[in-house]
Design a protein around this motif. Structure first.
Motif, short mmCIF file in Angstrom:
data_model
loop_
_atom_site.label_atom_id
_atom_site.label_comp_id
_atom_site.label_asym_id
_atom_site.label_seq_id
_atom_site.Cartn_x
_atom_site.Cartn_y
_atom_site.Cartn_z
N ASP A 1 52.10 25.03 14.99
CA ASP A 1 52.96 24.47 16.03
C ASP A 1 52.41 24.80 17.41
O ASP A 1 52.30 23.93 18.29
N ARG B 1 41.35 30.31 4.16
CA ARG B 1 39.95 30.18 4.54
C ARG B 1 39.64 30.83 5.88
O ARG B 1 38.55 31.33 6.07
N ASN C 1 43.81 20.00 11.92
CA ASN C 1 43.48 20.32 10.54
C ASN C 1 42.16 19.70 10.10
O ASN C 1 41.45 20.24 9.27
N ALA C 2 41.84 18.54 10.66
CA ALA C 2 40.55 17.92 10.35
C ALA C 2 39.42 18.81 10.87
O ALA C 2 38.39 18.99 10.23
N GLU D 1 39.77 22.11 11.42
CA GLU D 1 39.88 23.35 10.63
C GLU D 1 39.15 23.22 9.28
O GLU D 1 38.57 24.19 8.78
N ALA D 2 39.20 22.02 8.71
CA ALA D 2 38.60 21.81 7.38
C ALA D 2 37.10 22.12 7.40
O ALA D 2 36.55 22.66 6.45
N GLU E 1 50.97 27.01 8.99
CA GLU E 1 52.03 26.26 8.35
C GLU E 1 51.94 26.29 6.82
O GLU E 1 52.94 26.41 6.12
N ARG E 2 50.71 26.22 6.33
CA ARG E 2 50.50 26.25 4.88
C ARG E 2 50.92 27.60 4.31
O ARG E 2 51.49 27.68 3.21
N LYS F 1 48.55 17.91 15.00
CA LYS F 1 48.35 18.84 13.89
C LYS F 1 47.30 18.31 12.92
O LYS F 1 46.46 19.06 12.42
N GLU F 2 47.38 17.02 12.62
CA GLU F 2 46.41 16.44 11.69
C GLU F 2 45.00 16.51 12.26
O GLU F 2 44.03 16.79 11.56
N ILE G 1 52.75 15.61 15.29
CA ILE G 1 52.18 15.59 13.94
C ILE G 1 50.72 15.09 14.01
O ILE G 1 49.85 15.60 13.32
#
Ligand code: SF4
Ligand SMILES: [Zn+2]
Ligand SMILES: [Zn+2]
Lengths: 66, 317
Positions: free
Chosen positions: B161, B15, B238-239, B241-242, B203-204, B234-235, B231
């Protein structure tokens, strides 16, 4: 369909066909944080999973800092 | 979903690039992005020898594979940390990867060669396992690279990372860490050059690369990493990033382009050659008489091996 989750390993069964987006929503997972794998390869985000699919949802976040 | 390049059915969407890719073009993208990072940050040149720090996880095995695909000379080094079943399984994964491809893998077992393991070192020093673990890995990778005549040590740190580390350092304004957060650390007396060729890849994407290349890696986490702060960062990213694709990349690369220099004052003053003494035991430059690694060896010598536990529960089976 059979959905295999990791860390820890566990299996959830869902009824009927479902889109990847709907499946991840049901499991409350962020698409950035997982891959959906079927038969050893990636399932694209717009795929429709059928009732007899077996998929793995693999987390991609790892925690090593050093 | 169609591949941006060839219009064949795509297997993955990225994305932040607002694009989808078929398997072949995705693999090409990953290699191109790695090459771009190597060139952009002048990590190493063709003909230089690279030592890849391999853990058995997706990033380091993918990195090793990519460097070889790009034509670099890269050998692996695996350190057996002695973290119970997790270390046994990750070591097996690395050995199988190297054996299947006929690659040169160097191995160090902390327990066999240095008489301790990470859980025991953590117990003896009464600090978190990651602290003795990181110290051991840094020391042994440096030493192996210098002894083996390598030009650089490469690690599998990816965009997620680096963005997470930056996020953590920024939350606490740890200016000394901010000043030296860079994809390349140049060599200095007693220490090899260190490079992170995967910083342009998420990472994905690294996990997807492994799936598409048929690389079997250890999906389980080190038991000490489960639920740690890193971690959590990172979460959180990602929230963001979504809803805002590209945020992680903008955060990290914007920092490198426009902010890191502002922290230069806070950079640790590395002693010039000659200023520091050599460790009287192993010879690495150190500010005290004995380096931190040799002190760890001294403290763990003869200690009864322990198992890793979290809140009294054994976690290393
Ligand atoms: S998470 Fe595990 S492997 Fe990583 S630094 Fe900590 S103890 Fe070592
Ligand atoms: Zn294509
Ligand atoms: Zn020493």
């Amino acid at each position: 369909m059979q959905v295999n989750l990791r860390n820890p390993n566990r299996t959830i069964i869902f009824e009927g066909p479902m889109s990847i987006v709907a499946l991840l929503q049901k499991l409350d997972l962020n698409r950035e944080s997982v891959l959906v794998i079927r038969g050893g390869t990636l399932v694209p985000g717009d795929a429709l999973l059928t009732a007899d699919d077996v998929v793995e949802i693999r987390p991609v976040i790892s925690g090593g800092v050093a | 979903m169609k591949c941006k390049v060839c219009r064949e059915p795509a297997v993955i969407d990225i994305r932040r690039h607002n694009a989808n890719f078929c398997g072949d073009h995705f693999l090409k993208l990953v290699r191109d992005q790695t090459q771009k990072a190597i060139d952009e940050f002048k990590m190493f040149a063709p003909g230089e020898r690279i030592l890849v720090a391999v853990s058995g996880g997706k990033d380091s095995l993918a990195l090793w594979d990519i460097l070889l695909e790009l034509g670099y000379e890269a050998n692996g080094l695996y350190i057996g940390l002695g973290i119970g079943g997790y270390s046994d399984r990750s070591g097996d994964q690395v050995r199988a990867f190297a054996a299947e491809r006929g690659l040169k893998l160097e191995q160090i077992e902390l327990r066999d060669q240095y008489g301790y393991d990470v859980p025991t070192a953590a117990a003896v020093t009464k600090r978190v396992p990651c602290s003795a673990c990181g110290l051991s890995k840094r020391h042994l990778f440096d030493k192996a690279a210098l002894q083996g005549g390598y030009d650089a040590v490469a690690t599998g740190h990816n965009l997620d990372d680096e963005a997470a580390v930056l996020f953590g350092n920024t939350l606490r304004w740890q200016t000394e860490y901010l000043a030296r957060q860079h994809p390349v650390l140049p060599a200095r007396p007693g220490f090899p050059r260190k490079v992170k060729p995967l910083v342009r890849l998420g990472e994905r994407e690294m996990a997807a690369y492994c799936v598409l290349r048929g690389i079997d890696y250890i999906v389980e986490e080190c038991p000490m990493a489960v639920g740690n702060k890193h971690i959590g960062y990172k979460e959180a990213l990602n929230a963001i990033e979504a809803t805002s694709p590209g945020a992680k990349q903008a955060f990290y690369f914007g920092f490198l382009a426009r902010a890191v220099e502002r922290f230069a004052d806070a950079a640790p003053a590395y002693a010039e050659a000659g200023d520091t003494a050599a460790c009287t035991r192993c010879g690495v430059p150190t500010t005290s008489e004995i380096c931190a690694f040799c002190r760890l060896l001294e403290r763990t010598a003869g200690a009864e091996p322990v198992h890793l536990t979290i809140k009294g529960k054994r976690v290393d089976a």
